[in-house]
Design a protein around this motif. Sequence first.
Motif, PDB file in Angstrom:
ATOM      1  N   ASN A 115      49.012 -19.632  24.528  1.00  0.00           N
ATOM      2  CA  ASN A 115      49.084 -18.207  24.221  1.00  0.00           C
ATOM      3  C   ASN A 115      48.301 -17.900  22.946  1.00  0.00           C
ATOM      4  O   ASN A 115      47.812 -18.796  22.264  1.00  0.00           O
ATOM      5  CB  ASN A 115      50.533 -17.741  24.099  1.00  0.00           C
ATOM      6  CG  ASN A 115      51.295 -18.516  23.050  1.00  0.00           C
ATOM      7  OD1 ASN A 115      50.786 -18.821  21.981  1.00  0.00           O
ATOM      8  ND2 ASN A 115      52.547 -18.846  23.355  1.00  0.00           N
ATOM      9  N   ARG A 116      48.179 -16.628  22.615  1.00  0.00           N
ATOM     10  CA  ARG A 116      47.415 -16.166  21.454  1.00  0.00           C
ATOM     11  C   ARG A 116      47.981 -16.744  20.159  1.00  0.00           C
ATOM     12  O   ARG A 116      47.242 -17.149  19.279  1.00  0.00           O
ATOM     13  CB  ARG A 116      47.439 -14.635  21.419  1.00  0.00           C
ATOM     14  CG  ARG A 116      46.985 -14.016  20.108  1.00  0.00           C
ATOM     15  CD  ARG A 116      45.544 -14.259  19.807  1.00  0.00           C
ATOM     16  NE  ARG A 116      44.713 -13.454  20.675  1.00  0.00           N
ATOM     17  CZ  ARG A 116      43.399 -13.442  20.584  1.00  0.00           C
ATOM     18  NH1 ARG A 116      42.765 -14.154  19.679  1.00  0.00           N
ATOM     19  NH2 ARG A 116      42.690 -12.725  21.403  1.00  0.00           N
ATOM     20  N   GLU A 117      49.297 -16.766  20.015  1.00  0.00           N
ATOM     21  CA  GLU A 117      49.919 -17.266  18.794  1.00  0.00           C
ATOM     22  C   GLU A 117      49.502 -18.707  18.508  1.00  0.00           C
ATOM     23  O   GLU A 117      49.138 -19.053  17.391  1.00  0.00           O
ATOM     24  CB  GLU A 117      51.439 -17.166  18.912  1.00  0.00           C
ATOM     25  CG  GLU A 117      52.177 -17.660  17.692  1.00  0.00           C
ATOM     26  CD  GLU A 117      53.674 -17.607  17.882  1.00  0.00           C
ATOM     27  OE1 GLU A 117      54.167 -18.023  18.963  1.00  0.00           O
ATOM     28  OE2 GLU A 117      54.361 -17.153  16.964  1.00  0.00           O
ATOM     29  N   SER A 118      49.520 -19.554  19.510  1.00  0.00           N
ATOM     30  CA  SER A 118      49.121 -20.947  19.296  1.00  0.00           C
ATOM     31  C   SER A 118      47.609 -21.064  19.094  1.00  0.00           C
ATOM     32  O   SER A 118      47.151 -21.851  18.268  1.00  0.00           O
ATOM     33  CB  SER A 118      49.599 -21.836  20.444  1.00  0.00           C
ATOM     34  OG  SER A 118      49.058 -21.431  21.678  1.00  0.00           O
ATOM     35  N   PHE A 119      46.809 -20.270  19.817  1.00  0.00           N
ATOM     36  CA  PHE A 119      45.358 -20.292  19.667  1.00  0.00           C
ATOM     37  C   PHE A 119      44.951 -19.934  18.237  1.00  0.00           C
ATOM     38  O   PHE A 119      44.028 -20.504  17.676  1.00  0.00           O
ATOM     39  CB  PHE A 119      44.713 -19.321  20.656  1.00  0.00           C
ATOM     40  CG  PHE A 119      43.216 -19.273  20.587  1.00  0.00           C
ATOM     41  CD1 PHE A 119      42.446 -20.233  21.221  1.00  0.00           C
ATOM     42  CD2 PHE A 119      42.572 -18.265  19.886  1.00  0.00           C
ATOM     43  CE1 PHE A 119      41.054 -20.193  21.155  1.00  0.00           C
ATOM     44  CE2 PHE A 119      41.194 -18.210  19.812  1.00  0.00           C
ATOM     45  CZ  PHE A 119      40.438 -19.177  20.454  1.00  0.00           C
ATOM     46  N   ASP A 120      45.654 -18.997  17.635  1.00  0.00           N
ATOM     47  CA  ASP A 120      45.335 -18.567  16.272  1.00  0.00           C
ATOM     48  C   ASP A 120      45.498 -19.689  15.249  1.00  0.00           C
ATOM     49  O   ASP A 120      44.926 -19.617  14.156  1.00  0.00           O
ATOM     50  CB  ASP A 120      46.179 -17.358  15.873  1.00  0.00           C
ATOM     51  CG  ASP A 120      45.688 -16.074  16.526  1.00  0.00           C
ATOM     52  OD1 ASP A 120      44.543 -16.056  17.027  1.00  0.00           O
ATOM     53  OD2 ASP A 120      46.449 -15.094  16.541  1.00  0.00           O
ATOM     54  N   LEU A 121      46.239 -20.731  15.587  1.00  0.00           N
ATOM     55  CA  LEU A 121      46.397 -21.866  14.674  1.00  0.00           C
ATOM     56  C   LEU A 121      45.096 -22.644  14.484  1.00  0.00           C
ATOM     57  O   LEU A 121      44.979 -23.455  13.572  1.00  0.00           O
ATOM     58  CB  LEU A 121      47.496 -22.809  15.178  1.00  0.00           C
ATOM     59  CG  LEU A 121      48.901 -22.218  15.187  1.00  0.00           C
ATOM     60  CD1 LEU A 121      49.870 -23.198  15.849  1.00  0.00           C
ATOM     61  CD2 LEU A 121      49.359 -21.868  13.789  1.00  0.00           C
ATOM     62  N   LEU A 122      44.098 -22.397  15.327  1.00  0.00           N
ATOM     63  CA  LEU A 122      42.807 -23.077  15.199  1.00  0.00           C
ATOM     64  C   LEU A 122      41.928 -22.466  14.104  1.00  0.00           C
ATOM     65  O   LEU A 122      40.878 -22.999  13.782  1.00  0.00           O
ATOM     66  CB  LEU A 122      42.046 -23.038  16.528  1.00  0.00           C
ATOM     67  CG  LEU A 122      42.670 -23.863  17.647  1.00  0.00           C
ATOM     68  CD1 LEU A 122      41.906 -23.636  18.947  1.00  0.00           C
ATOM     69  CD2 LEU A 122      42.696 -25.339  17.286  1.00  0.00           C
ATOM     70  N   ASN A 123      42.336 -21.347  13.544  1.00  0.00           N
ATOM     71  CA  ASN A 123      41.598 -20.685  12.458  1.00  0.00           C
ATOM     72  C   ASN A 123      40.125 -20.446  12.814  1.00  0.00           C
ATOM     73  O   ASN A 123      39.229 -20.736  12.021  1.00  0.00           O
ATOM     74  CB  ASN A 123      41.691 -21.494  11.165  1.00  0.00           C
ATOM     75  CG  ASN A 123      43.110 -21.602  10.676  1.00  0.00           C
ATOM     76  OD1 ASN A 123      43.840 -20.614  10.677  1.00  0.00           O
ATOM     77  ND2 ASN A 123      43.509 -22.792  10.271  1.00  0.00           N
ATOM     78  N   ILE A 124      39.880 -19.916  14.002  1.00  0.00           N
ATOM     79  CA  ILE A 124      38.520 -19.637  14.442  1.00  0.00           C
ATOM     80  C   ILE A 124      38.093 -18.272  13.910  1.00  0.00           C
ATOM     81  O   ILE A 124      38.824 -17.288  14.035  1.00  0.00           O
ATOM     82  CB  ILE A 124      38.416 -19.689  15.976  1.00  0.00           C
ATOM     83  CG1 ILE A 124      38.716 -21.115  16.445  1.00  0.00           C
ATOM     84  CG2 ILE A 124      37.054 -19.219  16.457  1.00  0.00           C
ATOM     85  CD1 ILE A 124      38.822 -21.262  17.925  1.00  0.00           C
ATOM     86  N   GLU A 125      36.913 -18.235  13.329  1.00  0.00           N
ATOM     87  CA  GLU A 125      36.380 -16.998  12.734  1.00  0.00           C
ATOM     88  C   GLU A 125      36.295 -15.889  13.775  1.00  0.00           C
ATOM     89  O   GLU A 125      35.903 -16.112  14.915  1.00  0.00           O
ATOM     90  CB  GLU A 125      34.987 -17.281  12.173  1.00  0.00           C
ATOM     91  CG  GLU A 125      34.321 -16.102  11.543  1.00  0.00           C
ATOM     92  CD  GLU A 125      32.924 -16.432  11.034  1.00  0.00           C
ATOM     93  OE1 GLU A 125      32.237 -15.497  10.619  1.00  0.00           O
ATOM     94  OE2 GLU A 125      32.526 -17.611  11.062  1.00  0.00           O
TER      95      GLU A 125
END
Length: 100
Positions: free
Chosen positions: A23-33
């Motif tokens: 999901n978006r919440e976990s994807f955001d942990l990758l700190n992608i610009e």
Amino acid sequence: MEQLQVRILLQHVQGAAIAYFYNRESFDLLNIERQTYDDSQFIEIGNTIEYREEKYVVKNINFKMEKQLYEMDNKYGINVYSLTDPSDFNCQIGVFVDNA
């Protein structure tokens, strides 16, 4: 018609699975610009991404379409690679990385 329901596999090129993102919440942990023009995010070969204070270089990306929908109902334990509750998926984006 069945909708695409994707998970992202982050895997080291030497074979170790690092994480699954559902999901978006976990994807955001990758700190992608984020892109300035539309706030979108890209994962591309050659990019450096960060996960759990480790930096990785993206070496390859692939898309896998499963022949069926995998329903995640947690009856058989917890997916140790998932940061959040797993959800159903029928396709997977594989992101293969090496240490930066």
